[in-house]
Design a protein around this motif. Structure first.
Motif, PDB file in Angstrom:
ATOM      1  N   VAL A   1       0.821  -1.225   0.000  1.00 37.53           N
ATOM      2  CA  VAL A   1       0.000   0.000   0.000  1.00 37.53           C
ATOM      3  C   VAL A   1       0.850   1.268   0.000  1.00 37.53           C
ATOM      4  CG1 VAL A   1      -2.012  -1.119   1.048  1.00 37.53           C
ATOM      5  CG2 VAL A   1      -0.270  -0.069   2.516  1.00 37.53           C
ATOM      6  N   GLU A   2       2.145   1.131  -0.272  1.00 32.54           N
ATOM      7  CA  GLU A   2       3.042   2.290  -0.266  1.00 32.54           C
ATOM      8  C   GLU A   2       2.569   3.434  -1.159  1.00 32.54           C
ATOM      9  OE1 GLU A   2       7.748   3.312  -0.748  1.00 32.54           O
ATOM     10  OE2 GLU A   2       6.891   1.755  -2.002  1.00 32.54           O
ATOM     11  N   PRO A   3       2.004   3.186  -2.363  1.00 37.25           N
ATOM     12  CA  PRO A   3       1.537   4.327  -3.177  1.00 37.25           C
ATOM     13  C   PRO A   3       0.544   5.234  -2.446  1.00 37.25           C
ATOM     14  CG  PRO A   3       1.599   2.351  -4.513  1.00 37.25           C
ATOM     15  CD  PRO A   3       1.864   1.910  -3.082  1.00 37.25           C
ATOM     16  N   LEU A   4      -0.226   4.657  -1.534  1.00 40.52           N
ATOM     17  CA  LEU A   4      -1.184   5.475  -0.783  1.00 40.52           C
ATOM     18  C   LEU A   4      -0.490   6.548   0.050  1.00 40.52           C
ATOM     19  CD1 LEU A   4      -3.638   2.715   0.532  1.00 40.52           C
ATOM     20  CD2 LEU A   4      -4.016   4.324  -1.357  1.00 40.52           C
ATOM     21  N   GLU A   5       0.717   6.253   0.511  1.00 40.66           N
ATOM     22  CA  GLU A   5       1.424   7.215   1.356  1.00 40.66           C
ATOM     23  C   GLU A   5       1.695   8.520   0.622  1.00 40.66           C
ATOM     24  OE1 GLU A   5       4.273   5.756   4.346  1.00 40.66           O
ATOM     25  OE2 GLU A   5       4.215   3.901   3.156  1.00 40.66           O
ATOM     26  N   VAL A   6       1.906   8.458  -0.676  1.00 44.35           N
ATOM     27  CA  VAL A   6       2.148   9.661  -1.468  1.00 44.35           C
ATOM     28  C   VAL A   6       0.849  10.172  -2.080  1.00 44.35           C
ATOM     29  CG1 VAL A   6       3.308  10.598  -3.505  1.00 44.35           C
ATOM     30  CG2 VAL A   6       4.522   9.010  -1.986  1.00 44.35           C
TER      31      VAL A   6
ATOM     32  N   ARG B   1      -2.013  11.607   0.000  1.00 43.55           N
ATOM     33  CA  ARG B   1      -1.688  12.960   0.473  1.00 43.55           C
ATOM     34  C   ARG B   1      -1.859  13.977  -0.654  1.00 43.55           C
ATOM     35  NH1 ARG B   1       1.967   9.856   3.725  1.00 43.55           N
ATOM     36  NH2 ARG B   1       1.452  10.240   5.909  1.00 43.55           N
ATOM     37  N   VAL B   2      -1.456  13.614  -1.857  1.00 45.01           N
ATOM     38  CA  VAL B   2      -1.654  14.512  -3.004  1.00 45.01           C
ATOM     39  C   VAL B   2      -3.146  14.750  -3.209  1.00 45.01           C
ATOM     40  CG1 VAL B   2      -1.419  14.718  -5.509  1.00 45.01           C
ATOM     41  CG2 VAL B   2       0.524  13.931  -4.142  1.00 45.01           C
TER      42      VAL B   2
ATOM     43  N   ARG C   1      -5.617  14.530  -0.978  1.00 45.22           N
ATOM     44  CA  ARG C   1      -6.138  15.365   0.114  1.00 45.22           C
ATOM     45  C   ARG C   1      -5.694  16.813  -0.054  1.00 45.22           C
ATOM     46  NH1 ARG C   1      -8.204  12.666   4.376  1.00 45.22           N
ATOM     47  NH2 ARG C   1      -7.570  14.224   5.892  1.00 45.22           N
ATOM     48  N   LEU C   2      -4.442  17.007  -0.445  1.00 42.36           N
ATOM     49  CA  LEU C   2      -3.930  18.355  -0.687  1.00 42.36           C
ATOM     50  C   LEU C   2      -4.693  19.023  -1.823  1.00 42.36           C
ATOM     51  CD1 LEU C   2      -1.863  20.524   0.032  1.00 42.36           C
ATOM     52  CD2 LEU C   2      -0.263  19.387  -1.535  1.00 42.36           C
ATOM     53  N   ALA C   3      -5.011  18.259  -2.864  1.00 41.92           N
ATOM     54  CA  ALA C   3      -5.770  18.814  -3.993  1.00 41.92           C
ATOM     55  C   ALA C   3      -7.140  19.317  -3.537  1.00 41.92           C
ATOM     56  CB  ALA C   3      -5.925  17.769  -5.091  1.00 41.92           C
ATOM     57  N   ARG C   4      -7.777  18.595  -2.636  1.00 46.10           N
ATOM     58  CA  ARG C   4      -9.076  19.050  -2.116  1.00 46.10           C
ATOM     59  C   ARG C   4      -8.936  20.344  -1.323  1.00 46.10           C
ATOM     60  NH1 ARG C   4     -10.741  13.804   0.600  1.00 46.10           N
ATOM     61  NH2 ARG C   4      -9.342  12.705  -0.750  1.00 46.10           N
ATOM     62  N   HIS C   5      -7.897  20.436  -0.506  1.00 49.41           N
ATOM     63  CA  HIS C   5      -7.661  21.681   0.251  1.00 49.41           C
ATOM     64  C   HIS C   5      -7.330  22.829  -0.700  1.00 49.41           C
ATOM     65  CE1 HIS C   5      -7.974  19.927   4.202  1.00 49.41           C
ATOM     66  NE2 HIS C   5      -7.129  18.965   3.854  1.00 49.41           N
ATOM     67  N   LEU C   6      -6.540  22.550  -1.714  1.00 49.19           N
ATOM     68  CA  LEU C   6      -6.194  23.573  -2.696  1.00 49.19           C
ATOM     69  C   LEU C   6      -7.432  24.032  -3.463  1.00 49.19           C
ATOM     70  CD1 LEU C   6      -4.120  25.287  -4.169  1.00 49.19           C
ATOM     71  CD2 LEU C   6      -3.645  23.317  -5.641  1.00 49.19           C
ATOM     72  N   ASP C   7      -8.297  23.103  -3.824  1.00 48.18           N
ATOM     73  CA  ASP C   7      -9.529  23.462  -4.527  1.00 48.18           C
ATOM     74  C   ASP C   7     -10.384  24.406  -3.674  1.00 48.18           C
ATOM     75  OD1 ASP C   7     -11.376  23.149  -6.799  1.00 48.18           O
ATOM     76  OD2 ASP C   7     -12.647  22.104  -5.335  1.00 48.18           O
ATOM     77  N   ARG C   8     -10.514  24.103  -2.392  1.00 53.31           N
ATOM     78  CA  ARG C   8     -11.280  24.992  -1.494  1.00 53.31           C
ATOM     79  C   ARG C   8     -10.641  26.373  -1.408  1.00 53.31           C
ATOM     80  NH1 ARG C   8     -11.272  20.664   2.807  1.00 53.31           N
ATOM     81  NH2 ARG C   8     -12.907  19.266   2.106  1.00 53.31           N
TER      82      ARG C   8
END
Length: 165
Positions: A21-26, A29-30, A32-39
């Motif tokens: 599940v290592e890809p989930l670690e990056v 986060r990208v 989740r960050l995209a959602r914060h950036l969109d807001r």
């Protein structure tokens, strides 16, 4: 410092130890960050009575430099929308007095879309607001960290930017 993605990854490792599940670690986060950036972007644009798509079109014209005009085809390339969508967007922006259509002197059947003074002012003001929001998101990252992060993200996104269509 632990975040929500750490908890999500730990849960998947516990429940599905057979998967890497290592890809989930990056990428979680990208995402989740995209959602914060969109807001943050929506907030910056709404302070200047713009929708995100309006900002995209206005700033494409603004980046073109004086006289701040592009053909509808050039706008399509920069904003990645269909021609029908672009026609509708130009119509709506023209009604608001933010752009104007002009005949293309090099093509009798063509038109150019030009930013009005009000459109340029709104693009400039909303860009300043957006940059303030984005600086806040980047928070305490040093200049070196921002440079490194930008380079790593470029490695991930560049192949997508070179895919036709």
């Amino acid at each position: 410092m632990e975040d929500e993605v750490d908890r999500l990854v730990a849960a998947w490792r516990r429940e599905r130890p057979d998967l890497d599940v290592e890809p989930l670690e990056v990428l979680s986060r990208v995402s989740r960050l995209a959602r914060h950036l969109d807001r943050a972007r929506r907030l910056a644009f709404s302070e200047h009575n713009l929708e995100p798509w309006e900002f995209d079109v206005l700033t494409a014209l603004r980046r073109a430099g004086t006289p701040y005009q592009l053909s509808p085809g050039q706008l399509l390339t920069q904003t990645l929308v269909t021609s029908g969508t672009m026609t509708n967007r130009i119509d709506r922006l023209a009604k608001k007095g933010l752009v104007e259509r002009l005949p293309d002197p090099s093509d009798r059947r063509g038109v150019l879309v030009r930013l009005t003074d009000e459109g340029r002012d709104r693009a400039d003001q909303s860009l300043a607001g957006l940059l303030a929001q984005e600086r806040a998101i980047l928070g305490e990252l040093s200049r070196a960290q921002r440079t490194e992060l930008a380079a790593l993200l470029r490695q991930l996104t560049a192949p997508f930017d070179n895919i036709p269509g």
